[in-house]
Enzyme design. Sequence first.
Site, mmCIF file in Angstrom:
data_model
loop_
_atom_site.group_PDB
_atom_site.id
_atom_site.type_symbol
_atom_site.label_atom_id
_atom_site.label_comp_id
_atom_site.label_asym_id
_atom_site.label_seq_id
_atom_site.Cartn_x
_atom_site.Cartn_y
_atom_site.Cartn_z
ATOM 1 N N VAL A 1 0.813 -1.232 0.000
ATOM 2 C CA VAL A 1 0.000 0.000 0.000
ATOM 3 C C VAL A 1 0.842 1.274 0.000
ATOM 4 C CG1 VAL A 1 -2.034 -1.073 1.068
ATOM 5 C CG2 VAL A 1 -0.311 0.029 2.537
ATOM 6 N N SER B 1 -6.783 2.746 15.764
ATOM 7 C CA SER B 1 -6.343 2.029 16.978
ATOM 8 C C SER B 1 -6.857 2.831 18.162
ATOM 9 C CB SER B 1 -4.819 1.983 17.029
ATOM 10 O OG SER B 1 -4.365 1.649 18.331
ATOM 11 N N TYR C 1 3.650 5.492 16.118
ATOM 12 C CA TYR C 1 2.426 4.713 15.857
ATOM 13 C C TYR C 1 1.200 5.491 16.352
ATOM 14 C CZ TYR C 1 -0.853 0.764 15.864
ATOM 15 O OH TYR C 1 -1.940 -0.065 15.641
ATOM 16 N N SER D 1 0.452 8.224 14.045
ATOM 17 C CA SER D 1 -0.123 7.730 12.780
ATOM 18 C C SER D 1 -1.605 7.404 12.952
ATOM 19 C CB SER D 1 0.665 6.515 12.263
ATOM 20 O OG SER D 1 0.362 5.340 12.994
ATOM 21 N N LYS D 2 -1.959 6.808 14.085
ATOM 22 C CA LYS D 2 -3.360 6.396 14.258
ATOM 23 C C LYS D 2 -4.265 7.589 14.624
ATOM 24 C CE LYS D 2 -2.851 2.072 13.124
ATOM 25 N NZ LYS D 2 -3.429 1.554 11.867
HETATM 26 P P1 NAD Z 1 -1.490 -8.214 11.205
HETATM 27 O O1 NAD Z 1 -0.023 -7.926 11.212
HETATM 28 O O2 NAD Z 1 -1.950 -9.605 11.499
HETATM 29 O O3 NAD Z 1 -2.120 -7.740 9.826
HETATM 30 C C1 NAD Z 1 -1.621 -6.626 9.125
HETATM 31 C C2 NAD Z 1 -1.498 -7.015 7.664
HETATM 32 O O4 NAD Z 1 -1.076 -5.851 6.954
HETATM 33 C C3 NAD Z 1 -0.436 -8.108 7.439
HETATM 34 O O5 NAD Z 1 -0.987 -9.162 6.669
HETATM 35 C C4 NAD Z 1 0.686 -7.386 6.722
HETATM 36 O O6 NAD Z 1 1.382 -8.210 5.787
HETATM 37 C C5 NAD Z 1 -0.095 -6.280 6.021
HETATM 38 N N1 NAD Z 1 0.760 -5.141 5.658
HETATM 39 C C6 NAD Z 1 1.731 -4.546 6.387
HETATM 40 N N2 NAD Z 1 2.319 -3.584 5.648
HETATM 41 C C7 NAD Z 1 1.705 -3.575 4.441
HETATM 42 C C8 NAD Z 1 1.883 -2.828 3.253
HETATM 43 N N3 NAD Z 1 2.833 -1.889 3.141
HETATM 44 N N4 NAD Z 1 1.065 -3.097 2.214
HETATM 45 C C9 NAD Z 1 0.119 -4.055 2.286
HETATM 46 N N5 NAD Z 1 -0.074 -4.807 3.367
HETATM 47 C C10 NAD Z 1 0.709 -4.569 4.441
HETATM 48 O O7 NAD Z 1 -2.082 -7.225 12.302
HETATM 49 P P2 NAD Z 1 -3.573 -6.691 12.523
HETATM 50 O O8 NAD Z 1 -3.684 -6.438 13.964
HETATM 51 O O9 NAD Z 1 -4.595 -7.517 11.875
HETATM 52 O O10 NAD Z 1 -3.434 -5.262 11.811
HETATM 53 C C11 NAD Z 1 -4.463 -4.706 11.035
HETATM 54 C C12 NAD Z 1 -4.651 -3.248 11.434
HETATM 55 O O11 NAD Z 1 -5.109 -3.208 12.781
HETATM 56 C C13 NAD Z 1 -3.384 -2.391 11.402
HETATM 57 O O12 NAD Z 1 -3.684 -1.151 10.800
HETATM 58 C C14 NAD Z 1 -3.057 -2.202 12.868
HETATM 59 O O13 NAD Z 1 -2.335 -1.012 13.118
HETATM 60 C C15 NAD Z 1 -4.438 -2.188 13.477
HETATM 61 N N6 NAD Z 1 -4.496 -2.470 14.927
HETATM 62 C C16 NAD Z 1 -4.066 -3.687 15.423
HETATM 63 C C17 NAD Z 1 -4.136 -3.910 16.793
HETATM 64 C C18 NAD Z 1 -3.664 -5.228 17.399
HETATM 65 O O14 NAD Z 1 -3.579 -5.328 18.646
HETATM 66 N N7 NAD Z 1 -3.385 -6.270 16.625
HETATM 67 C C19 NAD Z 1 -4.655 -2.932 17.639
HETATM 68 C C20 NAD Z 1 -5.068 -1.724 17.090
HETATM 69 C C21 NAD Z 1 -4.998 -1.502 15.731
#
Ligand code: NAD
Length: 261
Positions: free
Chosen positions: A61, A139, A152, A155-156
Amino acid sequence: MNIDLSNRTAVVTGASSGIGKATAIRLAKAGANVFTGDVQLRDETTAEFQSLGIHQQVCDVTNLDQLKSLINGAAKATGRLDILVNNAGIIMVKQIDDVSEEDWDRCIDTNVKAVFFGTKFAIPHMRKVGGGSIVNTASNAGILPRAHDPVYSISKQSVVGITRSLALCHSKDRIRVNCVCPGPVGETEIMEEGLREFADREAAVRKFIYASPLARALDRMISPDEIAQSILYLVSDAAEMVTGTSVTIDGGKSLGVPPEA
Ligand code: NAD
């Protein structure tokens, strides 16, 4: 709630694991044509997606040509675009002294720039079909910044800002823009990365559960599918009057410091 997304086209970024994967599956099961992109494809996800007819392609992305091609490709294949879930994201746990320009660019390009430009690329397609729905994965750090991961958190907070500003600008196009603000979500690569920092994994899991009063009461982490269900609601017609909002799903973590158990 019975949500029917038949004949709708959806794009989900960062869908190879965690929240994005759970969301793609929820949207496909509700009848949408789902197109996903991720920087890295995973065999187990590919098999599951194939069984549900979910399209998958490599898409970084932060590469705007690849992001545009994912979105335009979905619209071209089905003749429409109704839903965009800007979900791809990375964590960055570093204090300002250790943050290089490269770190800043990587986190902001992935978590912020891609959300803005993904939305930009989706809007012309959504206008053509009379509207659409965009959900960004922010987040709870976007609501309540944290001391251990300033870039982070910044960013959020920006994702929450993009959501509110573009919701205001594009209501006239009947395009809704909302975001979800998850707390610590288990069964995600981001959480696994965080847990690897600790010598005692079990103690670290307990620490995350302990930080959210409701997670503590239920004695478990939030699941990716619990975030996906909120996203499903936000993209559906049931949320036709909902825009610019942040749905916090963090077990009460951002409410304040819970009482001692
Ligand atoms: P995850 O790491 O399992 O999934 C994130 C996915 O994004 C991965 O498959 C990764 O390969 C992909 N990714 C990373 N960089 C990328 C790029 N440049 N282009 C395309 N794909 C890319 O983690 P998740 O928790 O499912 O994360 C999803 C979203 O949730 C993120 O935006 C994260 O910041 C947010 N989030 C997660 C949590 C948590 O505790 N897991 C909490 C708050 C917010």
